[in-house]
Design an enzyme around this catalytic site. Sequence first.
Site, PDB file in Angstrom:
ATOM      1  N   ARG A  57       0.844  -1.210   0.000  1.00 42.79           N
ATOM      2  CA  ARG A  57       0.000   0.000   0.000  1.00 42.79           C
ATOM      3  C   ARG A  57       0.873   1.252   0.000  1.00 42.79           C
ATOM      4  O   ARG A  57       0.586   2.234  -0.659  1.00 42.79           O
ATOM      5  CB  ARG A  57      -0.953  -0.011   1.218  1.00 42.79           C
ATOM      6  CG  ARG A  57      -1.715   1.281   1.358  1.00 42.79           C
ATOM      7  CD  ARG A  57      -2.985   1.224   2.207  1.00 42.79           C
ATOM      8  NE  ARG A  57      -2.952   0.285   3.306  1.00 42.79           N
ATOM      9  CZ  ARG A  57      -2.285   0.463   4.454  1.00 42.79           C
ATOM     10  NH1 ARG A  57      -1.585   1.566   4.642  1.00 42.79           N
ATOM     11  NH2 ARG A  57      -2.316  -0.438   5.410  1.00 42.79           N
TER      12      ARG A  57
ATOM     13  N   TYR B 296     -17.194  17.322 -14.191  1.00 46.15           N
ATOM     14  CA  TYR B 296     -17.649  15.941 -14.163  1.00 46.15           C
ATOM     15  C   TYR B 296     -18.623  15.740 -12.986  1.00 46.15           C
ATOM     16  O   TYR B 296     -18.328  16.145 -11.852  1.00 46.15           O
ATOM     17  CB  TYR B 296     -16.431  15.007 -14.043  1.00 46.15           C
ATOM     18  CG  TYR B 296     -16.833  13.577 -13.810  1.00 46.15           C
ATOM     19  CD1 TYR B 296     -17.686  12.932 -14.698  1.00 46.15           C
ATOM     20  CD2 TYR B 296     -16.404  12.883 -12.694  1.00 46.15           C
ATOM     21  CE1 TYR B 296     -18.097  11.629 -14.479  1.00 46.15           C
ATOM     22  CE2 TYR B 296     -16.794  11.568 -12.476  1.00 46.15           C
ATOM     23  CZ  TYR B 296     -17.653  10.959 -13.364  1.00 46.15           C
ATOM     24  OH  TYR B 296     -18.066   9.679 -13.146  1.00 46.15           O
TER      25      TYR B 296
ATOM     26  N   ASP C  41      -7.793  19.194 -13.101  1.00 46.40           N
ATOM     27  CA  ASP C  41      -8.145  17.891 -13.662  1.00 46.40           C
ATOM     28  C   ASP C  41      -7.736  17.917 -15.130  1.00 46.40           C
ATOM     29  O   ASP C  41      -8.340  18.610 -15.958  1.00 46.40           O
ATOM     30  CB  ASP C  41      -9.657  17.661 -13.501  1.00 46.40           C
ATOM     31  CG  ASP C  41     -10.074  16.249 -13.907  1.00 46.40           C
ATOM     32  OD1 ASP C  41      -9.442  15.696 -14.819  1.00 46.40           O
ATOM     33  OD2 ASP C  41     -11.033  15.718 -13.322  1.00 46.40           O
TER      34      ASP C  41
ATOM     35  N   LYS D  34      -9.291   7.105 -18.787  1.00 49.56           N
ATOM     36  CA  LYS D  34      -9.654   7.722 -20.062  1.00 49.56           C
ATOM     37  C   LYS D  34      -8.476   7.651 -21.043  1.00 49.56           C
ATOM     38  O   LYS D  34      -8.029   6.568 -21.374  1.00 49.56           O
ATOM     39  CB  LYS D  34     -10.147   9.146 -19.786  1.00 49.56           C
ATOM     40  CG  LYS D  34     -11.225   9.201 -18.693  1.00 49.56           C
ATOM     41  CD  LYS D  34     -12.486   8.487 -19.114  1.00 49.56           C
ATOM     42  CE  LYS D  34     -13.559   8.266 -18.071  1.00 49.56           C
ATOM     43  NZ  LYS D  34     -13.502   8.785 -16.756  1.00 49.56           N
TER      44      LYS D  34
HETATM   45  C1  LIG Z   1     -12.884  14.798 -15.941  1.00 52.01           C
HETATM   46  C2  LIG Z   1     -13.067  13.589 -15.071  1.00 52.01           C
HETATM   47  N1  LIG Z   1     -12.474  13.548 -13.857  1.00 52.01           N
HETATM   48  C3  LIG Z   1     -12.615  12.465 -13.054  1.00 52.01           C
HETATM   49  C4  LIG Z   1     -13.380  11.383 -13.423  1.00 52.01           C
HETATM   50  C5  LIG Z   1     -13.517  10.192 -12.492  1.00 52.01           C
HETATM   51  O1  LIG Z   1     -12.696   9.154 -12.940  1.00 52.01           O
HETATM   52  P1  LIG Z   1     -12.990   7.582 -12.741  1.00 52.01           P
HETATM   53  O2  LIG Z   1     -14.216   7.255 -13.543  1.00 52.01           O
HETATM   54  O3  LIG Z   1     -11.735   6.952 -13.273  1.00 52.01           O
HETATM   55  O4  LIG Z   1     -13.188   7.327 -11.295  1.00 52.01           O
HETATM   56  C6  LIG Z   1     -13.983  11.375 -14.678  1.00 52.01           C
HETATM   57  C7  LIG Z   1     -14.800  10.213 -15.103  1.00 52.01           C
HETATM   58  O5  LIG Z   1     -15.508  10.251 -16.097  1.00 52.01           O
HETATM   59  C8  LIG Z   1     -13.832  12.500 -15.527  1.00 52.01           C
HETATM   60  O6  LIG Z   1     -14.402  12.565 -16.739  1.00 52.01           O
END
Ligand SMILES: Cc1ncc(COP(=O)(O)O)c(C=O)c1O
Length: 390
Positions: free
Chosen positions: A47, A99, A171, A196
């Site tokens: 971990r 998101y 992000d 992604k």
């Molecule tokens: C811009 C963005 N940030 C964070 C996330 C969250 O990621 P995860 O689905 O890998 O938990 C997403 C998911 O679609 C996203 O589009």
Amino acid sequence: MLKIESRLAQIGSIQEPVTGAISFPVYQATAFRHPKLGQSTGFDYARTKSPTRKVLEDAIAQLESGDAGFACSSGMAALQTIFAYFSQGDHLIVSLDLYGGTYRLLEKIMSRFGVTATYVDTNDLDGLEAAYQPNTKGLVIETPTNPLMMITDLELVCTWARKKGIVSIVDNTLLTPYLQRPIELGADIVIHSATKYLGGHNDVLAGLIVTKGKELSEQMAFLHNSIGAVLGPQDSWLLMRGMKTLALRMERHEQNATAIAKFLLEHPLIGEVYYPALETHPGYAIQNKQSSGNTGIFSFKVKDARLIEPILRHIELIAFAESLGGVESLMTYPAVQTHADIPLEIRQQIGVDDRLLRFSVGIEHIDDLIADLSNALSKAQAELEGDSLS
Ligand SMILES: Cc1ncc(COP(=O)(O)O)c(C=O)c1O
């Protein structure tokens, strides 16, 4: 320093000293033998630190020009780990369009721990000033935003945050370090849903964090280990394998997305197209200034909401599915999928309404993608006309 394409292709390839394996191995181990009391190989318990994950973490830190990288079990796990940096009574300023899962985490969970958030257009300095409170400790930015592709001038806004003494968190999921490096523009923390574009193949769920500076990096290492939402060795390996081809994939994603956005702009059934690669997009100039290209995802609105259901039924090559950034093209309906947790009045205020579709354009041949979309639009229109005649 090697160019980014070379660094991506070579992730982990010179780090296995025993056999010289070009692909870094999966160390499927949670415990590591201590040579003797008070000594460690550098690995004690998985971990805290794990060999395969470490290669990935060092790679993303380097690619994002940060000091430390942390691999998490999902993008949401990465966001939760970052938000745990804040304490009861702290306030965050957050991108208005973002998101839906990030919104849900802040509003339904972090709020219970006394961390509050105000949502503003993060490209508007006056709006940021108005939202600022004496207890504001962090600024959370998506650029481009998901799904409306709003652009924030990172250099301008991160400079503002620095002057206020607050931590700026970006992000970078939609652009990846291949196209945009927020830390070079002044950000303190970068987060990715690596599920992604970084993973790129719709087959691995992962999140990544990169920090700049000693204090933040030490704090994040503490939180990452204490919370424990870390990425396993198999998934760390799979993510690295995906990242090796990131440069090639992003080029094709952008080419395909640009061609399809232009096709849709001319289409009589389509209203607005939200894609920063188009000169008509309000964020076009800033996007060009701060990144070296465009993402492969964009959103658009059909003129009549009744077209949505038949379009999603008639696309064949393009899958109606809830994700983005993979080699396969996916179409999402944000109002009922990714952004369903954002209250209706807020969604309507920002424009995530029942006419909006989000299109993650894959790397298939452009002719096949346009043929599939064109066919679905024609069939949807024919059904609608049939309905109104009957
Ligand atoms: C811009 C963005 N940030 C964070 C996330 C969250 O990621 P995860 O689905 O890998 O938990 C997403 C998911 O679609 C996203 O589009």
